[in-house]
Design a protein around this motif. Structure first.
Motif, PDB file in Angstrom:
ATOM      1  N   GLU A   1      -4.739 -35.881  75.076  1.00  0.00           N
ATOM      2  CA  GLU A   1      -4.222 -34.557  74.768  1.00  0.00           C
ATOM      3  C   GLU A   1      -4.825 -33.967  73.491  1.00  0.00           C
ATOM      4  N   VAL A   2      -5.433 -34.800  72.653  1.00  0.00           N
ATOM      5  CA  VAL A   2      -6.015 -34.341  71.387  1.00  0.00           C
ATOM      6  C   VAL A   2      -7.447 -33.894  71.628  1.00  0.00           C
ATOM      7  N   ILE A   3      -7.730 -32.618  71.302  1.00  0.00           N
ATOM      8  CA  ILE A   3      -9.077 -32.076  71.454  1.00  0.00           C
ATOM      9  C   ILE A   3      -9.933 -32.483  70.262  1.00  0.00           C
ATOM     10  N   ARG A   4      -9.425 -32.263  69.053  1.00  0.00           N
ATOM     11  CA  ARG A   4     -10.134 -32.602  67.813  1.00  0.00           C
ATOM     12  C   ARG A   4      -9.119 -33.048  66.771  1.00  0.00           C
ATOM     13  N   HIS A   5      -9.590 -33.843  65.807  1.00  0.00           N
ATOM     14  CA  HIS A   5      -8.735 -34.235  64.683  1.00  0.00           C
ATOM     15  C   HIS A   5      -9.594 -34.445  63.447  1.00  0.00           C
ATOM     16  N   LEU A   6      -8.949 -34.323  62.297  1.00  0.00           N
ATOM     17  CA  LEU A   6      -9.631 -34.551  61.036  1.00  0.00           C
ATOM     18  C   LEU A   6      -8.611 -35.080  60.042  1.00  0.00           C
ATOM     19  N   ILE A   7      -8.953 -36.213  59.409  1.00  0.00           N
ATOM     20  CA  ILE A   7      -8.130 -36.802  58.354  1.00  0.00           C
ATOM     21  C   ILE A   7      -8.936 -36.746  57.075  1.00  0.00           C
ATOM     22  N   VAL A   8      -8.384 -36.137  56.031  1.00  0.00           N
ATOM     23  CA  VAL A   8      -9.074 -36.054  54.750  1.00  0.00           C
ATOM     24  C   VAL A   8      -8.173 -36.603  53.649  1.00  0.00           C
ATOM     25  N   LYS A   9      -8.822 -37.216  52.671  1.00  0.00           N
ATOM     26  CA  LYS A   9      -8.104 -37.735  51.510  1.00  0.00           C
ATOM     27  C   LYS A   9      -7.934 -36.578  50.535  1.00  0.00           C
ATOM     28  N   ASP A  10      -6.714 -36.315  50.107  1.00  0.00           N
ATOM     29  CA  ASP A  10      -6.426 -35.231  49.176  1.00  0.00           C
ATOM     30  C   ASP A  10      -6.657 -35.746  47.756  1.00  0.00           C
ATOM     31  N   VAL A  11      -7.625 -35.168  47.066  1.00  0.00           N
ATOM     32  CA  VAL A  11      -7.973 -35.635  45.729  1.00  0.00           C
ATOM     33  C   VAL A  11      -7.266 -34.854  44.626  1.00  0.00           C
ATOM     34  N   ALA A  12      -6.592 -33.771  44.971  1.00  0.00           N
ATOM     35  CA  ALA A  12      -5.916 -32.942  43.966  1.00  0.00           C
ATOM     36  C   ALA A  12      -4.601 -33.540  43.534  1.00  0.00           C
TER      37      ALA A  12
END
Length: 94
Positions: free
Chosen positions: A83-94
Protein backbone atom coordinates in the motif's frame (compact mmCIF):
# COMPACT_ATOMS: atom_id res chain seq x y z
CA UNK A 1 17.47 8.05 21.11
CA UNK A 2 17.54 10.28 18.07
CA UNK A 3 14.77 12.37 16.54
CA UNK A 4 13.46 11.28 13.13
CA UNK A 5 10.80 12.31 10.65
CA UNK A 6 8.94 9.81 8.48
CA UNK A 7 6.78 10.75 5.52
CA UNK A 8 5.09 8.08 3.46
CA UNK A 9 2.52 8.07 0.68
CA UNK A 10 -0.25 5.48 0.53
CA UNK A 11 -2.27 4.36 -2.50
CA UNK A 12 -5.07 6.91 -3.14
CA UNK A 13 -7.85 4.34 -3.56
CA UNK A 14 -7.61 2.92 -0.01
CA UNK A 15 -10.66 3.05 2.24
CA UNK A 16 -10.41 5.06 5.46
CA UNK A 17 -10.30 1.86 7.53
CA UNK A 18 -7.33 0.59 5.53
CA UNK A 19 -5.53 3.93 5.94
CA UNK A 20 -6.13 3.82 9.70
CA UNK A 21 -4.86 0.23 9.82
CA UNK A 22 -1.62 1.20 8.06
CA UNK A 23 -1.14 4.24 10.31
CA UNK A 24 -1.61 2.09 13.43
CA UNK A 25 0.68 -0.62 12.07
CA UNK A 26 3.58 1.80 11.64
CA UNK A 27 2.83 3.51 14.96
CA UNK A 28 3.12 0.12 16.64
CA UNK A 29 6.53 -0.48 15.09
CA UNK A 30 7.76 2.94 16.24
CA UNK A 31 6.40 2.48 19.77
CA UNK A 32 8.23 -0.84 20.05
CA UNK A 33 11.37 0.96 21.23
CA UNK A 34 10.58 4.58 20.43
CA UNK A 35 8.23 7.46 21.21
CA UNK A 36 5.92 9.27 18.78
CA UNK A 37 6.03 13.06 19.12
CA UNK A 38 3.62 13.89 16.28
CA UNK A 39 1.39 11.79 14.03
CA UNK A 40 -0.59 13.43 11.27
CA UNK A 41 -2.54 12.15 8.26
CA UNK A 42 -2.26 14.99 5.76
CA UNK A 43 -4.84 13.51 3.41
CA UNK A 44 -5.03 12.97 -0.33
CA UNK A 45 -2.83 15.24 -2.41
CA UNK A 46 -1.67 15.43 -5.99
CA UNK A 47 1.82 14.06 -6.62
CA UNK A 48 4.47 16.17 -8.35
CA UNK A 49 5.02 13.35 -10.83
CA UNK A 50 3.44 10.00 -11.54
CA UNK A 51 4.57 7.13 -9.27
CA UNK A 52 3.48 3.57 -10.07
CA UNK A 53 0.85 4.96 -12.47
CA UNK A 54 -0.71 7.02 -9.65
CA UNK A 55 -1.25 10.79 -9.84
CA UNK A 56 -2.45 11.20 -6.21
CA UNK A 57 -1.56 9.73 -2.84
CA UNK A 58 -2.48 9.87 0.85
CA UNK A 59 0.33 11.53 2.81
CA UNK A 60 1.17 10.55 6.40
CA UNK A 61 3.75 12.26 8.64
CA UNK A 62 5.41 11.01 11.84
CA UNK A 63 7.89 12.81 14.08
CA UNK A 64 9.40 10.40 16.58
CA UNK A 65 12.34 9.52 18.83
CA UNK A 66 13.83 6.05 18.35
CA UNK A 67 16.95 3.96 18.23
CA UNK A 68 18.60 3.09 14.89
CA UNK A 69 17.37 -0.51 15.22
CA UNK A 70 13.73 0.65 15.27
CA UNK A 71 14.34 2.82 12.20
CA UNK A 72 15.94 -0.10 10.36
CA UNK A 73 12.93 -2.34 11.08
CA UNK A 74 10.51 0.44 10.13
CA UNK A 75 12.30 0.94 6.80
CA UNK A 76 12.18 -2.81 6.11
CA UNK A 77 8.43 -3.01 6.74
CA UNK A 78 7.73 0.13 4.67
CA UNK A 79 9.60 -1.39 1.71
CA UNK A 80 7.55 -4.61 1.70
CA UNK A 81 4.13 -3.02 2.27
CA UNK A 82 2.22 -2.93 -1.02
CA UNK A 83 0.00 0.00 0.00
CA UNK A 84 3.01 2.33 0.41
CA UNK A 85 3.97 4.12 -2.81
CA UNK A 86 6.99 6.02 -1.41
CA UNK A 87 8.58 6.69 1.97
CA UNK A 88 11.39 8.75 3.41
CA UNK A 89 12.95 8.65 6.88
CA UNK A 90 15.26 11.51 7.82
CA UNK A 91 17.22 12.22 10.96
CA UNK A 92 16.21 15.59 12.42
CA UNK A 93 19.39 17.48 13.30
CA UNK A 94 17.71 20.63 14.66
Amino acid sequence: MRKYELMFILQPDLEQDAVNAQVEKFAGIIQNGGEIVKQEVLGKRRLAYEIQKQREGIYVLYVFHATPDVVKELDRVLRITDEVIRHLIVKDVA
